[in-house]
Motif scaffolding. Sequence first.
Motif, PDB file in Angstrom:
ATOM      1  N   PHE A 175     101.025  30.870  11.106  1.00 60.44           N
ATOM      2  CA  PHE A 175     101.337  31.888  12.103  1.00 60.44           C
ATOM      3  C   PHE A 175     100.698  33.220  11.698  1.00 60.44           C
ATOM      4  O   PHE A 175     101.400  34.167  11.325  1.00 60.44           O
ATOM      5  CB  PHE A 175     102.852  32.055  12.262  1.00 60.44           C
ATOM      6  CG  PHE A 175     103.570  30.817  12.723  1.00 60.44           C
ATOM      7  CD1 PHE A 175     103.677  30.525  14.071  1.00 60.44           C
ATOM      8  CD2 PHE A 175     104.134  29.946  11.800  1.00 60.44           C
ATOM      9  CE1 PHE A 175     104.347  29.383  14.500  1.00 60.44           C
ATOM     10  CE2 PHE A 175     104.810  28.810  12.213  1.00 60.44           C
ATOM     11  CZ  PHE A 175     104.909  28.516  13.575  1.00 60.44           C
ATOM     12  N   PRO A 176      99.380  33.311  11.738  1.00 61.06           N
ATOM     13  CA  PRO A 176      98.716  34.569  11.371  1.00 61.06           C
ATOM     14  C   PRO A 176      99.094  35.674  12.352  1.00 61.06           C
ATOM     15  O   PRO A 176      99.434  35.410  13.508  1.00 61.06           O
ATOM     16  CB  PRO A 176      97.226  34.222  11.451  1.00 61.06           C
ATOM     17  CG  PRO A 176      97.158  33.053  12.392  1.00 61.06           C
ATOM     18  CD  PRO A 176      98.420  32.272  12.172  1.00 61.06           C
ATOM     19  N   THR A 177      99.019  36.911  11.875  1.00 62.88           N
ATOM     20  CA  THR A 177      99.531  38.017  12.688  1.00 62.88           C
ATOM     21  C   THR A 177      98.717  39.284  12.489  1.00 62.88           C
ATOM     22  O   THR A 177      98.043  39.448  11.459  1.00 62.88           O
ATOM     23  CB  THR A 177     101.005  38.290  12.323  1.00 62.88           C
ATOM     24  OG1 THR A 177     101.519  39.340  13.156  1.00 62.88           O
ATOM     25  CG2 THR A 177     101.142  38.708  10.864  1.00 62.88           C
ATOM     26  N   THR A 178      98.824  40.169  13.450  1.00 66.81           N
ATOM     27  CA  THR A 178      98.234  41.508  13.346  1.00 66.81           C
ATOM     28  C   THR A 178      99.313  42.550  13.069  1.00 66.81           C
ATOM     29  O   THR A 178      99.068  43.747  13.200  1.00 66.81           O
ATOM     30  CB  THR A 178      97.509  41.866  14.656  1.00 66.81           C
ATOM     31  OG1 THR A 178      98.450  41.818  15.747  1.00 66.81           O
ATOM     32  CG2 THR A 178      96.370  40.899  14.927  1.00 66.81           C
ATOM     33  N   GLU A 191     104.450  38.751  16.228  1.00 69.57           N
ATOM     34  CA  GLU A 191     104.692  40.146  15.837  1.00 69.57           C
ATOM     35  C   GLU A 191     106.133  40.544  16.105  1.00 69.57           C
ATOM     36  O   GLU A 191     106.753  41.260  15.297  1.00 69.57           O
ATOM     37  CB  GLU A 191     103.732  41.070  16.592  1.00 69.57           C
ATOM     38  CG  GLU A 191     102.281  40.980  16.134  1.00 69.57           C
ATOM     39  CD  GLU A 191     101.591  39.680  16.537  1.00 69.57           C
ATOM     40  OE1 GLU A 191     100.685  39.234  15.807  1.00 69.57           O
ATOM     41  OE2 GLU A 191     101.961  39.098  17.592  1.00 69.57           O
ATOM     42  N   ASN A 192     106.710  40.057  17.199  1.00 69.23           N
ATOM     43  CA  ASN A 192     108.097  40.372  17.509  1.00 69.23           C
ATOM     44  C   ASN A 192     109.063  39.736  16.512  1.00 69.23           C
ATOM     45  O   ASN A 192     110.130  40.288  16.230  1.00 69.23           O
ATOM     46  CB  ASN A 192     108.447  39.919  18.927  1.00 69.23           C
ATOM     47  CG  ASN A 192     107.831  40.801  19.991  1.00 69.23           C
ATOM     48  OD1 ASN A 192     107.315  41.878  19.688  1.00 69.23           O
ATOM     49  ND2 ASN A 192     107.870  40.352  21.236  1.00 69.23           N
ATOM     50  N   VAL A 193     108.708  38.553  15.972  1.00 68.26           N
ATOM     51  CA  VAL A 193     109.539  37.939  14.937  1.00 68.26           C
ATOM     52  C   VAL A 193     109.564  38.831  13.704  1.00 68.26           C
ATOM     53  O   VAL A 193     110.640  39.117  13.142  1.00 68.26           O
ATOM     54  CB  VAL A 193     109.036  36.530  14.568  1.00 68.26           C
ATOM     55  CG1 VAL A 193     109.815  35.988  13.366  1.00 68.26           C
ATOM     56  CG2 VAL A 193     109.179  35.580  15.749  1.00 68.26           C
ATOM     57  N   HIS A 194     108.387  39.269  13.253  1.00 71.73           N
ATOM     58  CA  HIS A 194     108.345  40.155  12.096  1.00 71.73           C
ATOM     59  C   HIS A 194     109.141  41.430  12.363  1.00 71.73           C
ATOM     60  O   HIS A 194     109.879  41.915  11.494  1.00 71.73           O
ATOM     61  CB  HIS A 194     106.896  40.508  11.746  1.00 71.73           C
ATOM     62  CG  HIS A 194     106.103  39.380  11.180  1.00 71.73           C
ATOM     63  ND1 HIS A 194     106.405  38.789   9.969  1.00 71.73           N
ATOM     64  CD2 HIS A 194     105.005  38.718  11.653  1.00 71.73           C
ATOM     65  CE1 HIS A 194     105.538  37.826   9.725  1.00 71.73           C
ATOM     66  NE2 HIS A 194     104.676  37.758  10.730  1.00 71.73           N
ATOM     67  N   ASP A 195     109.005  41.965  13.554  1.00 71.93           N
ATOM     68  CA  ASP A 195     109.699  43.202  13.873  1.00 71.93           C
ATOM     69  C   ASP A 195     111.211  43.003  13.864  1.00 71.93           C
ATOM     70  O   ASP A 195     111.956  43.838  13.331  1.00 71.93           O
ATOM     71  CB  ASP A 195     109.244  43.731  15.233  1.00 71.93           C
ATOM     72  CG  ASP A 195     109.359  45.231  15.339  1.00 71.93           C
ATOM     73  OD1 ASP A 195     108.979  45.927  14.374  1.00 71.93           O
ATOM     74  OD2 ASP A 195     109.848  45.723  16.367  1.00 71.93           O
ATOM     75  N   LEU A 196     111.683  41.891  14.423  1.00 75.95           N
ATOM     76  CA  LEU A 196     113.119  41.596  14.411  1.00 75.95           C
ATOM     77  C   LEU A 196     113.613  41.408  12.984  1.00 75.95           C
ATOM     78  O   LEU A 196     114.709  41.872  12.621  1.00 75.95           O
ATOM     79  CB  LEU A 196     113.405  40.348  15.249  1.00 75.95           C
ATOM     80  CG  LEU A 196     114.866  39.882  15.308  1.00 75.95           C
ATOM     81  CD1 LEU A 196     115.771  40.966  15.876  1.00 75.95           C
ATOM     82  CD2 LEU A 196     114.974  38.601  16.129  1.00 75.95           C
ATOM     83  N   TYR A 197     112.811  40.731  12.165  1.00 76.34           N
ATOM     84  CA  TYR A 197     113.195  40.541  10.762  1.00 76.34           C
ATOM     85  C   TYR A 197     113.348  41.888  10.057  1.00 76.34           C
ATOM     86  O   TYR A 197     114.374  42.162   9.418  1.00 76.34           O
ATOM     87  CB  TYR A 197     112.167  39.666  10.038  1.00 76.34           C
ATOM     88  CG  TYR A 197     112.389  39.614   8.547  1.00 76.34           C
ATOM     89  CD1 TYR A 197     113.465  38.908   8.009  1.00 76.34           C
ATOM     90  CD2 TYR A 197     111.548  40.296   7.672  1.00 76.34           C
ATOM     91  CE1 TYR A 197     113.683  38.871   6.639  1.00 76.34           C
ATOM     92  CE2 TYR A 197     111.764  40.265   6.301  1.00 76.34           C
ATOM     93  CZ  TYR A 197     112.834  39.551   5.791  1.00 76.34           C
ATOM     94  OH  TYR A 197     113.054  39.525   4.443  1.00 76.34           O
ATOM     95  N   PHE A 198     112.348  42.747  10.178  1.00 78.79           N
ATOM     96  CA  PHE A 198     112.410  44.022   9.462  1.00 78.79           C
ATOM     97  C   PHE A 198     113.469  44.953  10.047  1.00 78.79           C
ATOM     98  O   PHE A 198     114.074  45.736   9.310  1.00 78.79           O
ATOM     99  CB  PHE A 198     111.039  44.683   9.432  1.00 78.79           C
ATOM    100  CG  PHE A 198     110.084  44.027   8.477  1.00 78.79           C
ATOM    101  CD1 PHE A 198     110.370  43.982   7.122  1.00 78.79           C
ATOM    102  CD2 PHE A 198     108.914  43.438   8.921  1.00 78.79           C
ATOM    103  CE1 PHE A 198     109.509  43.365   6.225  1.00 78.79           C
ATOM    104  CE2 PHE A 198     108.042  42.824   8.040  1.00 78.79           C
ATOM    105  CZ  PHE A 198     108.338  42.790   6.683  1.00 78.79           C
ATOM    106  N   GLN A 199     113.723  44.868  11.338  1.00 81.12           N
ATOM    107  CA  GLN A 199     114.840  45.619  11.909  1.00 81.12           C
ATOM    108  C   GLN A 199     116.151  45.194  11.254  1.00 81.12           C
ATOM    109  O   GLN A 199     117.011  46.032  10.958  1.00 81.12           O
ATOM    110  CB  GLN A 199     114.920  45.391  13.415  1.00 81.12           C
ATOM    111  CG  GLN A 199     113.845  46.078  14.231  1.00 81.12           C
ATOM    112  CD  GLN A 199     113.919  45.691  15.705  1.00 81.12           C
ATOM    113  OE1 GLN A 199     114.951  45.215  16.190  1.00 81.12           O
ATOM    114  NE2 GLN A 199     112.817  45.857  16.409  1.00 81.12           N
TER     115      GLN A 199
END
Length: 274
Positions: free
Chosen positions: A187-190, A148-156
Amino acid sequence: MIVFDGHVHTPFCPHGTKDPLEAYCENAIHHGLTAISFMEHAPLPHNFHDPVPHQDSALSWNDLELYLLEVEKVKRAFQGSLTIYTGLEVDYIEGYEKETTKMLDTYGPSLDDSILSVHFLNFAGQYICLDYSPQSFQKLVERVGSIENVHDLYFQTVEKSILTPLGAYKPKRIGHITLSTKFQKRFPTTYLFDSKLDTIFKQMYEQSLALDINGAGVLKPLCGETYPNPRFITRAHQYQIPLIYGSDAHQVKAMMSGIEQLPTTIDFVTHLDR
């Protein structure tokens, strides 16, 4: 019906194939396209170290002028049969905004089209290529603490690319906006994509930016869907964001990828105003 492919790579891409420009053009005509944008990866800043093993993420600075000349040649060769736009896919790299602006100021006047994309994420001063491999994604997970932190860093980082001034020739289209889902089957995610993408789509609307509807994810075995997926394409359309289909083809046979997933009730951009 798709008549414009706004994201086509070329033999100048060091991690692509050597399929010639003419073959892409002939295939475009075969599929009923009326326009394409050649969108080669712009050279990376001189002082940026490409973190992938073979340092082959982008066009060489030595080849940039030749690339522009060769696209001009095929424009003339296919005049009357296919509209061809000269483009660059430009990396937004946090911390290298001045260098990117300088490149755009120099080469922007030679371009008809461009895309702004995020491939490299900066965490604690170290850059990792998000989409290079499942192993590089795993390294990001280990560094930032969770998927989830990877996705968040990407979208940031995508948000920064949208909001950061990059001069008069800043690209007007955002590339493969959900690229962080490339390895989602492993890498499934919530992660709450809806909330984040609503914020980003609002920013794009306010900045008058278009969206790259990228078919390449359909061909990736660990992804299996477009970037963004059909549900988010529909959501972007609700924000009145111009939608431009792009195959992101790095070989001729990959053109038209993902079109079977596109919502049929949505009109996609058919050409560029120049």
